[in-house]
Design a protein around this motif. Structure first.
Motif, mmCIF file in Angstrom:
data_model
loop_
_atom_site.group_PDB
_atom_site.id
_atom_site.type_symbol
_atom_site.label_atom_id
_atom_site.label_comp_id
_atom_site.label_asym_id
_atom_site.label_seq_id
_atom_site.Cartn_x
_atom_site.Cartn_y
_atom_site.Cartn_z
ATOM 1 N N LEU A 71 9.022 24.532 7.290
ATOM 2 C CA LEU A 71 8.223 23.310 7.245
ATOM 3 C C LEU A 71 9.094 22.113 7.604
ATOM 4 O O LEU A 71 10.069 21.807 6.915
ATOM 5 N N LEU A 72 8.740 21.431 8.690
ATOM 6 C CA LEU A 72 9.517 20.281 9.148
ATOM 7 C C LEU A 72 9.010 18.979 8.555
ATOM 8 O O LEU A 72 9.808 18.088 8.222
ATOM 9 N N ALA A 73 7.686 18.848 8.442
ATOM 10 C CA ALA A 73 7.126 17.597 7.929
ATOM 11 C C ALA A 73 5.703 17.856 7.459
ATOM 12 O O ALA A 73 5.030 18.774 7.942
ATOM 13 N N LYS A 74 5.250 17.038 6.557
ATOM 14 C CA LYS A 74 3.856 17.085 6.120
ATOM 15 C C LYS A 74 3.409 15.659 5.797
ATOM 16 O O LYS A 74 4.202 14.827 5.337
ATOM 17 N N ARG A 75 2.153 15.385 6.075
ATOM 18 C CA ARG A 75 1.596 14.054 5.833
ATOM 19 C C ARG A 75 0.176 14.192 5.290
ATOM 20 O O ARG A 75 -0.517 15.169 5.557
ATOM 21 N N HIS A 76 -0.229 13.175 4.551
ATOM 22 C CA HIS A 76 -1.615 13.049 4.083
ATOM 23 C C HIS A 76 -2.164 11.774 4.702
ATOM 24 O O HIS A 76 -1.735 10.671 4.328
ATOM 25 N N ILE A 77 -3.066 11.902 5.677
ATOM 26 C CA ILE A 77 -3.530 10.741 6.440
ATOM 27 C C ILE A 77 -4.997 10.477 6.165
ATOM 28 O O ILE A 77 -5.746 11.367 5.740
ATOM 29 N N THR A 78 -5.396 9.253 6.422
ATOM 30 C CA THR A 78 -6.790 8.859 6.251
ATOM 31 C C THR A 78 -7.559 9.049 7.549
ATOM 32 O O THR A 78 -6.984 9.116 8.635
ATOM 33 N N ASP A 79 -8.867 9.122 7.417
ATOM 34 C CA ASP A 79 -9.723 9.331 8.591
ATOM 35 C C ASP A 79 -10.144 7.975 9.170
ATOM 36 O O ASP A 79 -11.306 7.580 9.119
ATOM 37 N N ASP A 80 -9.179 7.283 9.727
ATOM 38 C CA ASP A 80 -9.443 6.001 10.367
ATOM 39 C C ASP A 80 -8.351 5.750 11.401
ATOM 40 O O ASP A 80 -7.487 6.607 11.641
ATOM 41 N N THR A 81 -8.401 4.597 12.027
ATOM 42 C CA THR A 81 -7.444 4.289 13.084
ATOM 43 C C THR A 81 -6.005 4.319 12.575
ATOM 44 O O THR A 81 -5.096 4.816 13.265
ATOM 45 N N ALA A 82 -5.799 3.811 11.366
ATOM 46 C CA ALA A 82 -4.438 3.806 10.817
ATOM 47 C C ALA A 82 -3.927 5.229 10.607
ATOM 48 O O ALA A 82 -2.770 5.541 10.899
ATOM 49 N N GLY A 83 -4.799 6.103 10.109
ATOM 50 C CA GLY A 83 -4.396 7.487 9.901
ATOM 51 C C GLY A 83 -4.102 8.203 11.203
ATOM 52 O O GLY A 83 -3.142 8.973 11.309
ATOM 53 N N TYR A 84 -4.928 7.940 12.234
ATOM 54 C CA TYR A 84 -4.694 8.576 13.539
ATOM 55 C C TYR A 84 -3.349 8.113 14.120
ATOM 56 O O TYR A 84 -2.642 8.908 14.748
ATOM 57 N N LYS A 85 -3.032 6.847 13.920
ATOM 58 C CA LYS A 85 -1.753 6.338 14.433
ATOM 59 C C LYS A 85 -0.571 7.006 13.728
ATOM 60 O O LYS A 85 0.436 7.348 14.360
ATOM 61 N N VAL A 86 -0.692 7.211 12.411
ATOM 62 C CA VAL A 86 0.367 7.909 11.674
ATOM 63 C C VAL A 86 0.544 9.319 12.230
ATOM 64 O O VAL A 86 1.678 9.796 12.422
ATOM 65 N N LEU A 87 -0.552 9.986 12.519
ATOM 66 C CA LEU A 87 -0.487 11.348 13.054
ATOM 67 C C LEU A 87 0.192 11.372 14.421
ATOM 68 O O LEU A 87 1.092 12.199 14.674
ATOM 69 N N LEU A 88 -0.234 10.478 15.326
ATOM 70 C CA LEU A 88 0.348 10.470 16.669
ATOM 71 C C LEU A 88 1.826 10.089 16.633
ATOM 72 O O LEU A 88 2.640 10.635 17.392
ATOM 73 N N ASP A 89 2.181 9.157 15.749
ATOM 74 C CA ASP A 89 3.602 8.786 15.618
ATOM 75 C C ASP A 89 4.421 9.954 15.089
ATOM 76 O O ASP A 89 5.571 10.167 15.512
#
Length: 412
Positions: free
Chosen positions: A24-42
């Motif tokens: 496991l290299l990384a894990k995140r808990h993101i929201t379903d909105d523009t801010a969450g999508y940006k965290v995922l893409l980053d």
């Protein structure tokens, strides 16, 4: 290689990234909105995601804004069936424990171990995706319209059999504008019996009828004034109010189905594959749009015609174990494409002499029942469609059914 798994939810998503060894290299808990999508893409970009070296992503859905964001660029997105993901989960723990971060890790490991066994989402054009949205919505609207019409018919049987008798001679029955206009004008049999021929004629004209109006008004007048059993007056009025409420739903469903049909036709006719699809016997605009919506325009989606036939549920499947073996129809398939194929094969029987001859040969020589013979015809025509789309050729009757047409030509 880096692999990404996303456990999708309504408001938040869990993301996990693993390497070739399963670490496991990384894990995140993101929201379903523009801010969450940006965290995922980053996060993906941080671990080397680029146009040249995209990170494959596994998720348990093929729709939604999150999937649309992931599909930008060259990144392959794999829609994993939730049932398959549950089976993979048992490989890691037999205690049946479950968590959202754990499911994201399972999805990432699915790609790490078995990515070759799963298909990424097809690279369809935006136009065919739009056709898919409209065609499926129109199909759902038609099903919904028929369901409400069945409810209305069941209600009319309780207190208004004259209406069912009056509309029985019309195609589409209760869904016709004339039937809806007359029911709105006379929601009870008592009111219908008091309608004059002039009122019936005006109602038919308001519904758009242009020919045979006087004769039809005469027939309706005789039906409504005939002897019928009646509910008590108060009960009849109450049932009439209930019928008007259901009728309002039916009118809205009919309007939605018609509007979506026009939008589907407008989008479908713009696609370059429309001309080839419409050249096939039995395929009109709406049915052709449904077929295009399900098979898409990504020519690399199916390696050959066999893959397309299996996807549509047209080809049989063999189940063998030890000394036992059986050949049956497929239960796991694209239900929408399979339903369209049933209508396509049925329509082709009257539109194509070769298709009808093939169907009769399956019934008479092979001993197939109607459904099996029709499914065999759909299987053959689906292979022909795959060939024509691949080579950009329209349907040709004498090429598609040479052996079936030969006996008929010789007999003539």
């Amino acid at each position: 290689m880096i692999y990404c798994g996303i456990d999708w939810a309504e408001r938040t998503h869990d993301v996990a990234l693993v390497d070739d060894t399963g670490r496991l290299l990384a894990k995140r808990h993101i929201t379903d909105d523009t801010a969450g999508y940006k965290v995922l893409l980053d996060l993906l970009a941080e671990y080397g995601d680029s146009e040249e070296h995209p990170i494959p992503v596994a998720i348990e859905t093929s729709r939604g804004l999150l999937v649309a964001v992931l599909r930008t660029g060259t990144r392959p997105v794999f829609a994993i069936n939730p049932l398959a993901a549950a089976r993979y989960r048992d490989r890691h723990a037999v205690t049946r424990k479950k968590s959202d971060p754990g499911d994201a890790l399972v999805l990432a490991n699915i790609l790490r171990t078995d990515m070759h066994a799963h298909r990424p989402l097809p690279d369809d054009s935006d136009l065919v995706r739009a056709v898919a949205v409209l065609a499926r919505a129109q199909q759902d609207a038609v099903w919904n319209r028929q369901q409400i019409a069945n409810q209305l018919r069941s209600l009319l049987r309780e207190y208004y059999p004259a209406a069912l008798e009056a509309f029985s001679k019309w195609d589409n029955g209760l869904c016709r504008p004339e039937a809806r206009e007359l029911l709105k004008l006379a929601p009870t049999p008592s009111r219908a019996a008091r309608l004059s021929r002039t009122q019936l004629t005006a109602a038919l004209k308001r519904a758009g009828r242009k020919r045979g109006v006087e004769a039809e008004a005469e027939r309706l007048c005789d039906v409504f004034r005939a002897e019928w059993a009646h509910q008590p007056d108060l009960v009849e009025e109450a049932l009439g109010r209930q019928m008007l409420a259901v009728l309002g739903q039916l009118m809205a469903a009919c309007a939605a189905a018609d509007d979506l049909a026009l939008a589907t036709e407008e989008a479908f006719t713009k696609h370059p594959d429309a001309e080839i699809i419409l050249s096939f016997p039995g395929l009109g605009v709406q049915l052709g749009a449904r077929v295009l919506a399900e098979i898409g325009d990504d020519r690399h989606r199916f390696a050959d015609a066999r893959g397309l036939k299996a996807y549509a549920g047209a080809s049989p499947i063999t189940r063998a174990s030890g000394k036992k073996s059986s050949i049956t129809r497929r239960w796991v398939k694209n239900d929408r494409l399979n339903h369209a194929g049933y209508l396509w094969a049925f329509s082709a029987l009257t539109a194509s002499p070769g298709a009808k001859a093939h169907y009769r040969r399956r019934r008479d020589d092979a001993g197939d029942w109607h459904a099996a013979a029709q499914r065999n015809l759909f299987n053959r025509m689906l292979g022909q469609l795959h060939h024509c789309l691949k080579h950009r050729r329209p349907f040709e009757e004498h090429v598609a059914f040479p052996t079936c047409l030969a006996p008929a030509t010789a007999a003539a």
